[in-house]
Design an enzyme around this catalytic site. Structure first.
Site, PDB file in Angstrom:
ATOM      1  N   SER A   4     -10.465  -0.009   6.590  1.00 15.00           N
ATOM      2  CA  SER A   4      -9.472   0.052   5.124  1.00 15.00           C
ATOM      3  C   SER A   4      -8.506  -1.486   5.180  1.00 15.00           C
ATOM      4  O   SER A   4      -8.586  -1.166   3.522  1.00 15.00           O
ATOM      5  CB  SER A   4      -8.925   0.660   5.047  1.00 15.00           C
ATOM      6  OG  SER A   4      -9.503   2.252   5.424  1.00 15.00           O
ATOM      7  N   SER A  25      -9.549   2.140   2.372  1.00 16.01           N
ATOM      8  CA  SER A  25      -8.904   2.875   1.909  1.00 16.01           C
ATOM      9  C   SER A  25      -8.447   1.867   0.283  1.00 16.01           C
ATOM     10  O   SER A  25      -7.491   2.661   0.005  1.00 16.01           O
ATOM     11  CB  SER A  25      -8.484   3.797   2.428  1.00 16.01           C
ATOM     12  OG  SER A  25      -7.533   3.299   3.091  1.00 16.01           O
ATOM     13  N   LYS A  72       0.846  -1.480   0.475  1.00 19.22           N
ATOM     14  CA  LYS A  72       0.435   0.085  -0.206  1.00 19.22           C
ATOM     15  C   LYS A  72       0.546   1.246  -0.056  1.00 19.22           C
ATOM     16  O   LYS A  72       1.860   1.444   0.982  1.00 19.22           O
ATOM     17  CB  LYS A  72      -1.006   0.141   2.165  1.00 19.22           C
ATOM     18  CG  LYS A  72      -2.322   1.072   1.516  1.00 19.22           C
ATOM     19  CD  LYS A  72      -2.729   1.149   3.277  1.00 19.22           C
ATOM     20  CE  LYS A  72      -3.995   1.618   2.538  1.00 19.22           C
ATOM     21  NZ  LYS A  72      -5.502   2.098   3.693  1.00 19.22           N
TER      22      LYS A  72
END
Lengths: 95, 494
Positions: free
Chosen positions: B182, B158, B78
């Site tokens: 997320s 997210s 990420k």
């Protein structure tokens, strides 16, 4: 709960975010909606409840007050938008 | 040769040890798949050169017979984890071009154990969002489609790029971070498995901060075993993070396959909320039946403050975000927009650098922290947070683990739920309470909706008891036997 345009502009100034009049207008409606949702918290009886700081009950760690890192000036400045002679450069602050 | 991108991490490790294929071949297969799926926009930065270099080093280790825990496993990182010398953006324009001079602890742990990084995965800007539509680098597209409908769907957020990459077989695993859901919500939307460990389990050092009392790194993979392997590598005490907890990390794989006979599984009655799709309720009930069939005992529990979790979150997270994001001022790193004076420069830089959702949250945060409101909003929310935490603590006196839906609906179309921010926030209604309480949680795919989309269930555990979460999740995984593939992949395989 309504947050008017002036309040939006005041808060935006505190947060150092430039906003146009049109943006403040939209934000006023959006933030009012969010604050209306948040207002529901007032229904909850929190008498005698301490505000929570950390979800984990732990002793804050301490360490010897000694230098453990340093001499990396180049690394620290490597992402600076502007630098000179080992310093970050900003617009003139003092006349 | 078998399709290398469809192997699990465990299978790949076995294949590498047996020399069925090399790390370089495994990486090449994933690079090829990624190049063919660029329309999904999973990555902000592809790091194929790094991956090739790491693959060679890994192959050399296998040749000497000393393969490590995750040696040669291609993963997505990420783009919230700082990677030394590699652009880290947090999906924000304000960090464009930022090359961290240090490595985050979690990414460093994964590299230490031999993982190969394919790229920096797309996400919602500063991890603020539930649909990966707030990224300055464009939307991520979910590899799943509704039956007979080509409308692009969101991957959740997210950590949308991480989840979509793992679901689309572009990476075998991925890192994520979870502040209010997320990891768990995108895992559910993409039909994969995701674990958010207990707050304090994984170091936050080098993770771009959003809300520091909530942020927690975790992992995505295609089953519980692979998640256990990834978490094993990522977790552990780190003196560089003062909220990292110094307690031993067990071997998570040992819990997989353990009997759940007599395990007490709680069903929180407050999670039967209006607006939840009937299919999700049905899925939840079938999950309960699976646990019952495996010998677990189902317990009715109450989490009375559930209905205030979202409100609490939208005070505390923005408050912390407004404070954390004050550092983006155009002076030391990232974007700078020149101004007439210092304040003018700050204001112009931040106006140009932050997207709409981030600005909304900074403003809410600044408002609730401002003089006269601090006690009424911020301290009030911190008090309610304590009550939410107490709810969980009480519930865990009656049960060992909680079973709930992960999200109230399946993945929605890009553009939906965007009329107003509050509708979007409701997506995290089942994931936020455990975040507020810092408890570990995992989402796993359990079934498909009538229009062919994956649906997930969530297991929540006691603090630092990820082991029981893994044990219970594995029991459901075995019973659910979820093998469906995203339609976009099926058409390619056929």
């Amino acid at each position: 709960m309504s947050i008017d345009k002036n309040t939006v502009r005041k808060v935006a100034r505190l947060a150092r975010i430039r906003t146009t009049d049109a943006e403040a207008e939209v934000l006023s409606a959006e933030l009012s909606k969010i604050m209306t949702m948040i207002e529901q918290l007032s229904e909850v009886n929190t008498e005698g409840v301490d505000p929570m700081t950390s979800v984990i009950e732990m002793q804050w760690p301490g360490r010897e007050d000694v230098v453990t890192d340093g001499a990396i000036l180049e690394k620290i400045l490597s992402n600076a938008p502007e630098q000179t002679a080992g310093f970050f450069v900003v617009p003139k602050v003092v006349e | 040769m078998t399709n290398l991108t469809h192997l699990t991490i465990k299978e790949a490790l076995t294949g590498l040890k047996k020399k069925d294929f090399t790390v370089s071949e495994l990486t090449a297969a994933h690079i090829k798949a990624t190049e063919a799926a660029r329309h999904l926009n999973c990555y902000i930065t592809e790091t194929f050169d790094v991956a090739r270099k790491q693959s060679k080093e890994s192959d050399a280790r296998y040749a000497k017979g000393d393969g490590r825990l995750l040696d040669g496993i291609p993963i997505a990182m990420k783009d919230l984890f700082c990677t030394e010398g590699i652009q880290t953006t947090a999906a924000s324009k304000i960090l464009k071009g930022f090359k961290p001079p240090y490595e985050s602890t979690v990414s460093g742990n994964l590299f230490r154990d031999g993982a190969v990084m394919l790229g920096k995965a797309n996400l919602d800007e500063f991890a603020m969002g539930s649909s990966n539509t707030t990224s300055a680098y464009g939307n991520v597209i979910n590899p799943w489609r509704r039956k007979g409908d080509d409308k692009p769907l969101v991957p959740g957020g997210s950590s949308g790029g991480s989840a979509a990459a793992v679901a689309a077989r572009l990476a075998m695993g991925a890192t994520g971070t979870d502040t209010g859901g997320s990891i768990r919500q995108p895992a559910a939307f993409c039909g994969i498995t995701g674990i958010k460990p207990t707050y304090g389990r994984c170091s936050r050092f080098g993770v771009v901060a959003f809300a520091s009392s909530l942020d927690q790194p975790g992992a995505f993979a295609r089953n519980t075993e692979d998640c256990a392997l990834l978490l094993q590598s990522m977790a552990g005490f780190d003196p560089k993070d003062s909220t990292s907890v110094n307690c031993p990390v067990p071997d998570y794989t040992q819990f997989l396959g353990q009997s759940v006979k007599g395990l007490k599984v709680g069903m929180p009655r407050e999670y039967r909320i209006d607006g939840t799709s009937p299919e999700i309720i049905k899925l939840w009930e079938s999950g309960v039946q699976m646990m019952r069939d495996a010998g677990a005992e189902i317990v009715d529990v109450s989490l009375p403050h559930t209905k205030y979790a979202l409100q609490t979150y939208y005070v505390i997270a923005p408050a912390e975000c407004s404070s954390n994001l004050a550092r983006y001022d155009g002076v030391r790193f990232g974007l700078r927009v020149e101004g007439e004076n210092l304040i003018d420069m700050y204001e112009k830089t931040r106006a140009a650098g932050f997207g709409k959702e981030v600005k909304r949250r900074i403003l809410i945060g600044t408002y609730v922290l401002s003089a006269g409101y601090y006690d009424a909003y911020y301290n009030k929310a911190r008090r309610v947070r304590k009550l939410i935490w107490q709810d969980f603590t009480e519930a865990y006196k009656k049960c060992d683990v909680l079973l709930t839906p992960t999200a109230p609906t399946a993945a929605f179309a890009i553009g939906d739920n965007m009329q107003d921010p509050v509708t979007m926030y409701l997506n995290d209604i089942f994931t936020i309470p455990a975040s507020m309480a810092g408890m570990p949680g995992m989402s796993l795919p359990v079934g498909l909706s009538s229009d062919g989309l994956p649906l997930g269930l969530q297991l929540l555990g006691r603090p630092f008891d990820e082991g029981t979460v893994f044990k219970a999740a594995h029991a459901i995984e075995k019973a659910a036997n979820f093998t469906a593939l995203p339609q976009t992949l099926l058409s390619k395989v056929a």
